[in-house]
Design an enzyme around this catalytic site. Structure first.
Site, short mmCIF file in Angstrom:
data_model
loop_
_atom_site.label_atom_id
_atom_site.label_comp_id
_atom_site.label_asym_id
_atom_site.label_seq_id
_atom_site.Cartn_x
_atom_site.Cartn_y
_atom_site.Cartn_z
N LYS A 90 0.86 -1.20 0.00
CA LYS A 90 0.00 0.00 0.00
C LYS A 90 0.89 1.24 0.00
CE LYS A 90 -1.83 2.98 2.71
NZ LYS A 90 -1.91 4.16 1.82
N GLU A 110 9.63 1.49 10.57
CA GLU A 110 10.67 2.48 10.27
C GLU A 110 10.01 3.84 10.42
OE1 GLU A 110 13.80 2.05 9.58
OE2 GLU A 110 13.81 -0.11 9.31
N CYS A 114 13.84 11.03 6.37
CA CYS A 114 13.78 10.61 7.78
C CYS A 114 15.13 10.80 8.46
CB CYS A 114 13.32 9.17 7.87
SG CYS A 114 14.29 8.07 6.85
N GLU A 120 10.33 16.35 14.58
CA GLU A 120 10.67 16.22 13.16
C GLU A 120 9.85 17.21 12.34
OE1 GLU A 120 9.17 12.70 11.18
OE2 GLU A 120 11.17 12.31 10.40
P1 NAD Z 1 2.35 8.72 7.53
O1 NAD Z 1 2.57 8.00 8.81
O2 NAD Z 1 1.33 9.80 7.48
O3 NAD Z 1 1.90 7.72 6.38
C1 NAD Z 1 2.71 6.63 5.98
C2 NAD Z 1 1.82 5.57 5.36
O4 NAD Z 1 0.93 5.09 6.36
C3 NAD Z 1 0.94 6.05 4.20
O5 NAD Z 1 0.89 5.04 3.23
C4 NAD Z 1 -0.41 6.24 4.87
O6 NAD Z 1 -1.49 6.07 3.97
C5 NAD Z 1 -0.40 5.11 5.88
N1 NAD Z 1 -1.29 5.30 7.04
C6 NAD Z 1 -1.72 6.47 7.58
N2 NAD Z 1 -2.54 6.22 8.63
C7 NAD Z 1 -2.61 4.87 8.77
C8 NAD Z 1 -3.27 4.00 9.68
N3 NAD Z 1 -4.04 4.46 10.67
N4 NAD Z 1 -3.11 2.67 9.54
C9 NAD Z 1 -2.33 2.18 8.56
N5 NAD Z 1 -1.68 2.95 7.65
C10 NAD Z 1 -1.81 4.29 7.76
O7 NAD Z 1 3.79 9.22 7.08
P2 NAD Z 1 4.13 10.09 5.79
O8 NAD Z 1 3.73 11.49 6.12
O9 NAD Z 1 3.64 9.45 4.55
O10 NAD Z 1 5.73 9.96 5.78
C11 NAD Z 1 6.56 10.77 6.51
C12 NAD Z 1 7.10 10.03 7.72
O11 NAD Z 1 7.75 8.85 7.33
C13 NAD Z 1 8.12 10.84 8.46
O12 NAD Z 1 7.88 10.79 9.84
C14 NAD Z 1 9.43 10.13 8.13
O13 NAD Z 1 10.44 10.30 9.08
C15 NAD Z 1 9.00 8.72 8.02
N6 NAD Z 1 9.97 7.95 7.23
C16 NAD Z 1 10.82 7.09 7.89
C17 NAD Z 1 11.78 6.38 7.19
C18 NAD Z 1 12.75 5.45 7.88
O14 NAD Z 1 13.47 4.74 7.21
N7 NAD Z 1 12.79 5.41 9.21
C19 NAD Z 1 11.87 6.53 5.81
C20 NAD Z 1 11.00 7.40 5.17
C21 NAD Z 1 10.04 8.11 5.89
#
Ligand code: NAD
Length: 491
Positions: A175, A250, A284, A385
């Site tokens: 997804k 992650e 991230c 962040e």
């Molecule tokens: P997000 O948590 O809003 O969304 C990530 C994914 O989760 C999306 O596909 C979203 O549709 C899904 N999602 C949202 N709510 C959900 C729920 N209740 N249940 C299941 N899935 C759900 O994050 P974002 O804004 O897309 O990405 C940014 C974040 O990702 C930042 O905090 C960043 O640090 C982190 N990130 C971490 C890494 C790493 O390797 N640690 C890498 C890239 C991004």
């Protein structure tokens, strides 16, 4: 032509509801595609397909060498499509096409690495304490895996999950983020072309609270792998408790970049800029928290300032552009909120802190590279962040002080430091409690090295051998070759 459907059980199909979502180009706010907007019912269809493919399909019997062959083929297809995939990624995320090409090179390498590991994970014989017996450990696929990825590195993050899961013999339901699904749709087409059997690779589209939540909650899913924000990660962990599915997380980072006064000054300035302004800070592992030793603090800030003013914003497709827009209007508003908070808490705004005046950029989600100084440990700009092009600079006096402050965060993804002193390299790398520590470098990752966070930055590791292990169960098989009667009960 960008395909808009979901891929479930080897077939492309729209959402059951027929709903669609517009995908927006963050550079100018234009609509670049309409894709299916799935819901829980579509996720359930995909989970059932993956379950069937794992339980009764040909996949579990497929030898590891054949799984490897399919993954090598997929790597070749990613390489063949490098330019188109990079173009699509830049359209969808706004990042420069040069950065997207690097991502695609990495992705081909990721599929090759895990293809190479697929047939080298057969298990081992262990020492049994009993005579005439054998004990062996067998590595088996975990089963059906839900894989939820974020919008900042859409295809790279999806590949970190897809490649090891398929190498291990799992079936997957991917997804992508609902706002950046295009390259995940495209790689699903490439997986179909590579010849993965129906039901092994499934891609569902739609919002996290609906489609993502179903993947996290559904009892037919054996493992949920998630990359995204901390709050969502915690929700997923709770949802996964229903059937105690395995959880791999992650999450975010607030990554200190520490400059000691004996560092190579010019290199440290150069890498401090790269550490945070790459992909407009939406990384991230962005080194957004810069900590500079007192003796060089003023000079360092001046050097940062001089170069930040020259950063060129614009379309990721234009030569010479160094930074694109933020991903969305919502995210831009979040960055603006953090800048206001920083000012209220007493940080000094040196540069940026607003949207650019350039009328050519007015329809995109652009934000000027922003520099804050006089930051302190308790400020939210230092602890949280921002995920945007914002540097906070703090100063420190001693090594022990900076290590203590750097560690005093809920995050623990990565940290870097700059020094010429070999003893300090050993001491500080030992003392920093982060999943990755860079010495005289920043933001380096590669498929051979595991990636993941201490503290609330996550659970488990992606990439490297550990990345494959996440997707395997270990079975102990014990065999008695000369079973003797026990004659204990009822004699
Ligand atoms: P997000 O948590 O809003 O969304 C990530 C994914 O989760 C999306 O596909 C979203 O549709 C899904 N999602 C949202 N709510 C959900 C729920 N209740 N249940 C299941 N899935 C759900 O994050 P974002 O804004 O897309 O990405 C940014 C974040 O990702 C930042 O905090 C960043 O640090 C982190 N990130 C971490 C890494 C790493 O390797 N640690 C890498 C890239 C991004």
């Amino acid at each position: 032509m960008i395909r808009k459907d979901m891929y479930i059980d080897g077939k492309w199909r729209p959402a059951r509801s027929g709903r669609q979502r517009e995908i927006i180009n963050p550079y100018d706010g234009s609509v670049i595609a309409q894709v299916a907007e799935g819901a829980r019912e579509d996720a359930v269809d995909a989970i059932c397909a993956a379950r069937r493919a794992f339980d009764t399909g040909p996949w579990p019997q497929t030898p590891a060498v054949e799984r490897a062959r399919l993954l090598f083929r997929l790597a070749d297809l990613v390489e063949r499509e490098n330019s188109d995939l990079a173009r699509l990624e830049s359209l969808d995320t706004g990042k420069t096409v040069t950065e997207s090409r690097w991502d695609m090179d990495d992705i081909a390498g990721i599929f090759r690495y895990f293809a190479g590991l697929a047939d080298k994970n057969a298990g081992e014989q262990i020492a049994s304490p009993n005579p005439d017996t054998t004990s062996r450990l067998v590595h088996e696929p975990v089963g059906v895996c839900g894989q939820i990825s974020p919008w900042n590195y859409p295809l790279l993050q999806a590949s970190w999950k897809m490649a090891p899961a398929l190498a291990a013999g799992c079936t997957i339901v991917m997804k992508p983020s609902e706002i950046t699904p295009l390259t995940t749709i495209r790689i699903t087409e490439l997986a179909e072309e590579a010849g993965f059997p129906p039901g092994v690779v499934n891609t569902v589209l739609g919002p996290g609270i609906d489609v993502g939540a179903e993947l996290a909650e559904n009892h037919a899913v054996d493992l949920i792998s998630f990359t995204g924000g901390i709050a969502t990660g915690k929700t997923i962990m709770r949802a996964a408790a229903g059937n105690v599915k395995k959880v791999a997380l992650e999450l975010g980072g607030k990554n200190p970049n520490i400059i000691f006064d004996d560092a190579d000054f010019d290199l440290a300035v150069d890498y401090a800029l790269n550490g945070v302004f790459f992909h407009a800070g939406q990384i991230c592992s962005a080194g957004a928290r810069v900590m500079v030793q007192a003796g060089i603090y003023e000079r360092f800030v001046e050097a940062l300032k001089a170069r930040i003013q020259k950063i060129v914003l614009g379309s990721g497709f234009t030569d010479g552009v160094q930074m694109g827009p933020l991903i969305s209007a919502d995210h831009l508003a979040k960055v603006e909120r953090y800048v206001a908070i920083a000012q209220k808490e007493g940080a000094s705004l040196v540069l940026g802190g607003k949207r650019p005046d350039d009328p050519a950029l007015k329809n995109g989600f652009f934000y000027l590279p922003t520099l804050f100084t006089d930051c302190t440990n308790d400020m939210r700009i230092v602890q949280e962040e921002v995920f945007g092009p914002v540097i906070s600079v703090e100063t420190f006096a001693t090594e022990s002080e900076v290590v203590e402050r750097a560690n005093s965060t809920i995050y623990g993804l990565s940290a870097g430091f700059w020094t010429r002193d070999p003893d300090r390299m050993a001491r500080v790398s030992r003392a920093l409690r982060f999943g990755t520590v860079w010495i005289n470098d920043f933001n380096v990752y590669f498929v051979q090295a595991p990636w993941g966070g201490y503290r609330q930055s996550g659970l488990g590791r992606e990439l490297g051998r550990m990345g494959l292990e996440e997707y395997t169960e270990v079975k102990h098989v014990y065999q008695n070759h000369a079973t003797q009667p026990i004659n204990w009960f009822g004699i």
